[in-house]
Design a protein around this motif. Structure first.
Motif, PDB file in Angstrom:
ATOM      1  N   GLU A   1       0.827  -1.203   0.000  1.00  0.00           N
ATOM      2  CA  GLU A   1       0.000   0.000   0.000  1.00  0.00           C
ATOM      3  C   GLU A   1       0.872   1.268   0.000  1.00  0.00           C
ATOM      4  OE1 GLU A   1      -3.184   1.976   3.006  1.00  0.00           O
ATOM      5  OE2 GLU A   1      -3.429  -0.177   2.641  1.00  0.00           O
ATOM      6  N   GLN A   2       1.924   1.252   0.811  1.00  0.00           N
ATOM      7  CA  GLN A   2       2.849   2.396   0.857  1.00  0.00           C
ATOM      8  C   GLN A   2       3.557   2.564  -0.490  1.00  0.00           C
ATOM      9  OE1 GLN A   2       5.389   1.314   4.121  1.00  0.00           O
ATOM     10  NE2 GLN A   2       4.008   2.147   5.681  1.00  0.00           N
ATOM     11  N   LEU A   3       3.997   1.446  -1.059  1.00  0.00           N
ATOM     12  CA  LEU A   3       4.675   1.484  -2.356  1.00  0.00           C
ATOM     13  C   LEU A   3       3.754   2.042  -3.436  1.00  0.00           C
ATOM     14  CD1 LEU A   3       6.947   0.795  -4.372  1.00  0.00           C
ATOM     15  CD2 LEU A   3       6.057  -1.545  -4.411  1.00  0.00           C
ATOM     16  N   THR A   4       2.514   1.560  -3.456  1.00  0.00           N
ATOM     17  CA  THR A   4       1.540   2.024  -4.452  1.00  0.00           C
ATOM     18  C   THR A   4       1.316   3.527  -4.322  1.00  0.00           C
ATOM     19  OG1 THR A   4       0.459  -0.129  -4.456  1.00  0.00           O
ATOM     20  CG2 THR A   4      -0.806   1.723  -5.319  1.00  0.00           C
ATOM     21  N   THR A   5       1.101   3.991  -3.095  1.00  0.00           N
ATOM     22  CA  THR A   5       0.865   5.420  -2.853  1.00  0.00           C
ATOM     23  C   THR A   5       2.080   6.239  -3.264  1.00  0.00           C
ATOM     24  OG1 THR A   5      -0.619   4.893  -1.029  1.00  0.00           O
ATOM     25  CG2 THR A   5       0.269   7.120  -1.082  1.00  0.00           C
ATOM     26  N   ALA A   6       3.276   5.775  -2.876  1.00  0.00           N
ATOM     27  CA  ALA A   6       4.504   6.507  -3.207  1.00  0.00           C
ATOM     28  C   ALA A   6       4.753   6.535  -4.717  1.00  0.00           C
ATOM     29  CB  ALA A   6       5.692   5.882  -2.480  1.00  0.00           C
ATOM     30  N   MET A   7       4.531   5.417  -5.378  1.00  0.00           N
ATOM     31  CA  MET A   7       4.723   5.373  -6.833  1.00  0.00           C
ATOM     32  C   MET A   7       3.752   6.320  -7.529  1.00  0.00           C
ATOM     33  SD  MET A   7       5.410   1.329  -7.665  1.00  0.00           S
ATOM     34  CE  MET A   7       5.448   1.544  -9.445  1.00  0.00           C
ATOM     35  N   ALA A   8       2.488   6.279  -7.102  1.00  0.00           N
ATOM     36  CA  ALA A   8       1.472   7.130  -7.732  1.00  0.00           C
ATOM     37  C   ALA A   8       1.798   8.619  -7.558  1.00  0.00           C
ATOM     38  CB  ALA A   8       0.096   6.811  -7.162  1.00  0.00           C
ATOM     39  N   LYS A   9       2.434   8.968  -6.439  1.00  0.00           N
ATOM     40  CA  LYS A   9       2.785  10.369  -6.179  1.00  0.00           C
ATOM     41  C   LYS A   9       4.067  10.797  -6.876  1.00  0.00           C
ATOM     42  CE  LYS A   9       0.611  10.955  -1.664  1.00  0.00           C
ATOM     43  NZ  LYS A   9       0.852  11.095  -0.219  1.00  0.00           N
ATOM     44  N   ASN A  10       5.000   9.860  -7.052  1.00  0.00           N
ATOM     45  CA  ASN A  10       6.338  10.239  -7.497  1.00  0.00           C
ATOM     46  C   ASN A  10       6.720   9.877  -8.927  1.00  0.00           C
ATOM     47  OD1 ASN A  10       7.465  11.452  -4.974  1.00  0.00           O
ATOM     48  ND2 ASN A  10       6.895   9.451  -4.173  1.00  0.00           N
ATOM     49  N   LEU A  11       6.034   8.927  -9.530  1.00  0.00           N
ATOM     50  CA  LEU A  11       6.358   8.599 -10.926  1.00  0.00           C
ATOM     51  C   LEU A  11       5.866   9.714 -11.845  1.00  0.00           C
ATOM     52  CD1 LEU A  11       5.516   4.786 -11.174  1.00  0.00           C
ATOM     53  CD2 LEU A  11       7.774   5.847 -11.153  1.00  0.00           C
ATOM     54  N   ASP A  12       6.492   9.814 -12.998  1.00  0.00           N
ATOM     55  CA  ASP A  12       6.101  10.818 -14.001  1.00  0.00           C
ATOM     56  C   ASP A  12       4.865  10.302 -14.744  1.00  0.00           C
ATOM     57  OD1 ASP A  12       6.047  12.935 -15.766  1.00  0.00           O
ATOM     58  OD2 ASP A  12       7.670  12.152 -17.018  1.00  0.00           O
ATOM     59  N   ILE A  13       3.698  10.594 -14.169  1.00  0.00           N
ATOM     60  CA  ILE A  13       2.435  10.144 -14.762  1.00  0.00           C
ATOM     61  C   ILE A  13       1.894  11.268 -15.635  1.00  0.00           C
ATOM     62  CG2 ILE A  13       0.060   9.449 -14.281  1.00  0.00           C
ATOM     63  CD1 ILE A  13       1.155   8.192 -11.680  1.00  0.00           C
ATOM     64  N   GLN A  14       1.727  10.948 -16.906  1.00  0.00           N
ATOM     65  CA  GLN A  14       1.257  11.957 -17.855  1.00  0.00           C
ATOM     66  C   GLN A  14       0.637  11.286 -19.071  1.00  0.00           C
ATOM     67  OE1 GLN A  14       4.472  13.707 -20.469  1.00  0.00           O
ATOM     68  NE2 GLN A  14       5.769  13.093 -18.735  1.00  0.00           N
ATOM     69  N   ASP A  15       0.013  12.086 -19.920  1.00  0.00           N
ATOM     70  CA  ASP A  15      -0.519  11.590 -21.186  1.00  0.00           C
ATOM     71  C   ASP A  15       0.659  11.362 -22.129  1.00  0.00           C
ATOM     72  OD1 ASP A  15      -2.893  12.078 -19.933  1.00  0.00           O
ATOM     73  OD2 ASP A  15      -3.529  13.691 -21.255  1.00  0.00           O
ATOM     74  N   ARG A  16       0.681  10.214 -22.779  1.00  0.00           N
ATOM     75  CA  ARG A  16       1.799   9.870 -23.666  1.00  0.00           C
ATOM     76  C   ARG A  16       1.264   9.389 -25.010  1.00  0.00           C
ATOM     77  NH1 ARG A  16       6.238   9.405 -20.138  1.00  0.00           N
ATOM     78  NH2 ARG A  16       5.581   9.281 -17.974  1.00  0.00           N
ATOM     79  N   LYS A  17       2.040   9.633 -26.050  1.00  0.00           N
ATOM     80  CA  LYS A  17       1.626   9.228 -27.399  1.00  0.00           C
ATOM     81  C   LYS A  17       2.487   8.075 -27.884  1.00  0.00           C
ATOM     82  CE  LYS A  17      -0.423  13.437 -29.037  1.00  0.00           C
ATOM     83  NZ  LYS A  17      -0.798  14.183 -30.191  1.00  0.00           N
ATOM     84  N   TRP A  18       1.821   7.165 -28.606  1.00  0.00           N
ATOM     85  CA  TRP A  18       2.509   6.058 -29.257  1.00  0.00           C
ATOM     86  C   TRP A  18       1.687   5.695 -30.479  1.00  0.00           C
ATOM     87  CZ3 TRP A  18       6.901   3.608 -29.654  1.00  0.00           C
ATOM     88  CH2 TRP A  18       6.936   2.341 -30.226  1.00  0.00           C
ATOM     89  N   MET A  19       2.312   5.684 -31.628  1.00  0.00           N
ATOM     90  CA  MET A  19       1.656   5.327 -32.888  1.00  0.00           C
ATOM     91  C   MET A  19       0.387   6.164 -33.114  1.00  0.00           C
ATOM     92  SD  MET A  19       3.655   2.928 -34.121  1.00  0.00           S
ATOM     93  CE  MET A  19       2.742   2.006 -35.323  1.00  0.00           C
TER      94      MET A  19
END
Length: 159
Positions: free
Chosen positions: A9-27
């Motif tokens: 749960e801590q890992l999930t919360t920390a990842m969701a807060k700290n990873l570069d989450i954004q809209d991304r394009k592919w093909m």
């Protein structure tokens, strides 16, 4: 709650807060609110949740199996590659919230007309069948509208 569950749960919360989450394009398609697998592996490693990239991938695969996140098209397991993943909490349920207003999860029967608890007894998802009398009346009405009623049409109606 077990220690493993708390860590997850801590890992999930920390990842969701700290990873570069954004809209991304592919093909030429845009995938909303997603992160890159290789960046997540690096983050897991740098933050002490794993001792190697391989161990970080295994942890990511466990999170994927637990449906904490998924590959944006569900075509890949969790990989240390430039693949896009999205947390389930960020998933667009086509305007539908993951939880109902009372805090319970949606079920399939909630989506079917007449199948929610309040109306389940009074409604059926089975189609209504016409009585024999209604069916015969409908056939007679149809027969009356068939013209001309020559022997060919009479033979078709009798068969």
């Amino acid at each position: 709650e077990h220690d493993d569950e708390k860590v997850l749960e801590q890992l999930t919360t920390a990842m969701a807060k700290n990873l570069d989450i954004q809209d991304r394009k592919w093909m030429m398609k845009t995938y909303t609110k997603c992160f890159i697998g290789a960046e997540a592996v690096t983050w897991i490693l740098e933050n002490g949740y794993a001792k190697s990239r391989e161990e970080a991938v295994e942890l990511g695969q466990m999170m994927l199996a637990a449906r904490i996140f998924h590959h944006v098209t569900d075509d890949h397991d969790f990989k240390d590659e430039k693949k896009f993943y999205r947390f389930l909490q960020d998933e667009n349920f086509h305007g539908q919230s993951e939880l109902k207003s009372d805090g319970t999860k949606w079920k399939w029967c909630d989506m079917l007309p007449g199948m929610n608890k309040e109306r389940r007894e009074s409604h059926s998802v089975q189609p209504e069948m016409k009585s024999h009398q209604e069916e015969h009346a409908e056939i007679a009405k149809w027969q009356a509208n068939v013209s001309p009623l020559d022997e060919h049409n009479q033979e078709l109606l009798n068969n």
